[in-house]
Write a protein that holds these residues in place. Sequence first.
Motif, short mmCIF file in Angstrom:
data_model
loop_
_atom_site.label_atom_id
_atom_site.label_comp_id
_atom_site.label_asym_id
_atom_site.label_seq_id
_atom_site.Cartn_x
_atom_site.Cartn_y
_atom_site.Cartn_z
N GLY A 1 40.52 108.94 75.21
CA GLY A 1 41.06 107.60 75.39
C GLY A 1 40.20 106.75 76.29
N ASN A 2 39.76 107.32 77.41
CA ASN A 2 38.94 106.57 78.36
C ASN A 2 37.53 106.31 77.87
N ASN A 3 36.94 107.29 77.18
CA ASN A 3 35.52 107.20 76.84
C ASN A 3 35.24 106.76 75.41
N TYR A 4 36.27 106.74 74.58
CA TYR A 4 36.04 106.40 73.18
C TYR A 4 37.01 105.32 72.70
N LEU A 5 38.31 105.60 72.78
CA LEU A 5 39.29 104.70 72.18
C LEU A 5 39.37 103.37 72.90
N PHE B 1 38.06 116.70 66.07
CA PHE B 1 38.66 115.37 66.05
C PHE B 1 37.93 114.49 65.04
N ILE B 2 38.70 113.67 64.36
CA ILE B 2 38.14 112.64 63.50
C ILE B 2 38.60 111.30 64.06
N VAL B 3 37.67 110.42 64.30
CA VAL B 3 37.99 109.06 64.74
C VAL B 3 37.58 108.10 63.64
N GLY B 4 38.53 107.34 63.16
CA GLY B 4 38.25 106.31 62.17
C GLY B 4 38.41 104.93 62.79
N ILE B 5 37.42 104.07 62.58
CA ILE B 5 37.47 102.70 63.09
C ILE B 5 37.35 101.75 61.90
N GLN B 6 38.26 100.79 61.81
CA GLN B 6 38.14 99.80 60.75
C GLN B 6 36.76 99.16 60.81
N LYS B 7 36.13 99.06 59.65
CA LYS B 7 34.71 98.69 59.62
C LYS B 7 34.44 97.35 60.29
N ASP B 8 35.39 96.42 60.20
CA ASP B 8 35.17 95.12 60.84
C ASP B 8 35.39 95.17 62.35
#
Length: 384
Positions: A369-373, A177-184
């Motif tokens: 979803g519960n632990n990350y997103l 899995f790759i999770v990308g989060i907008q830097k801001d």
Amino acid sequence: MMGEGGNMDSAPVRAAEFFAGIGLVRTALERVKGAQVQVVWANDIKQAKYNAYAANFPDAEDHFIVRDIRQVEAMDLPQGIELATSSFPCIDLSLAGNRRGLVGEQSGMFWEFAKIVEGMSPRPSVVLLENVHGFATSHGGNDLAAALARLSKLGYSLDVLAIDARHFVPQSRPRMFIVGIQKDKLPASAPQELPPISDVRPAWVQAIHKKHRETLDMHYMRLPALPEGPQDLDGFVETEVAGNLWWTEDRVAAFIGSLSELQKARFDALVGADAISYRTAYRRTRQGVAVWELRKDSIAGCLRTTGGGSSKQALIRLGNGSRAIRWMTPREYANLMGAHDYKLLAGTPNQQLFGFGDAVVVDVVEWLGNNYLLPVLRPNNGSE
């Protein structure tokens, strides 16, 4: 952050499901704590998958677009998408595939996903990509490096992790899995440093972080340990099926005759056991000869898209001096994908098997979803 008419923290996360298939990502996201994720747009190219999706989600006609992703544009998506998921095709990345990588006709659809995300305004706060472990080694790691660089240019800080579905269901199904989060939007709880080795980030995943952390924005989230998972198929196989599904004695004899000495000894030991047990088997080609091989453990092998005998998995029931063999059923595929309640109302049995073999395991995405997103997207709404 405020939305129209209220506090964004109290509103469901608006999600878009790319390469939606039969909808198991949606199934998972709707199980996330408090039903705090709502899929408002979905896309796939195959009508048969839409039919299965629509049989389980009556609102499909309102938001599911059956279209080649190359014909999808950012303007086709509704506003306010916070989460975009992408289980893009793995055939060009899988060790069992052709290994053409991201230049392949199928896995190259990653670039189309990235192009659409680039055109969205605002871009999703989080993207979640899923694929096989072969993505990490395709073209010597260059395909993964190119994908990470593309996402980084779209403003995402990146995390890579690996989860085998056997921690949740009795199926060996390792995925990356790759999770990308907008830097801001990156939370303070996401360290921008090399992650420690853990069950979701083994040494090879840590090496990916180490390789790219100097040139790309990388982070990781601290996650709880994965559960142990079931150790056998109890509760996942159908104990009562039509009698004609079980193979004839001649076919069973041919199966047994193809086993190696080691496999035959394993088979006979299970037949002679006092208790009934289940095993799964694949047909393999060894030195040009088709043979059957049983798994050593009591769980299923990785379910695959059905395209021939070698891609289908057989179920063997053994014990008390008896033995019986048949192909696994669509309901068993559904159960092994964590979709016990999925309605099998559309498509042929082979289409159903294909749909599940091409999907994600519900429990894995629910756990993410519960632990990350959710902790990233709704940090002030009771998620832990």
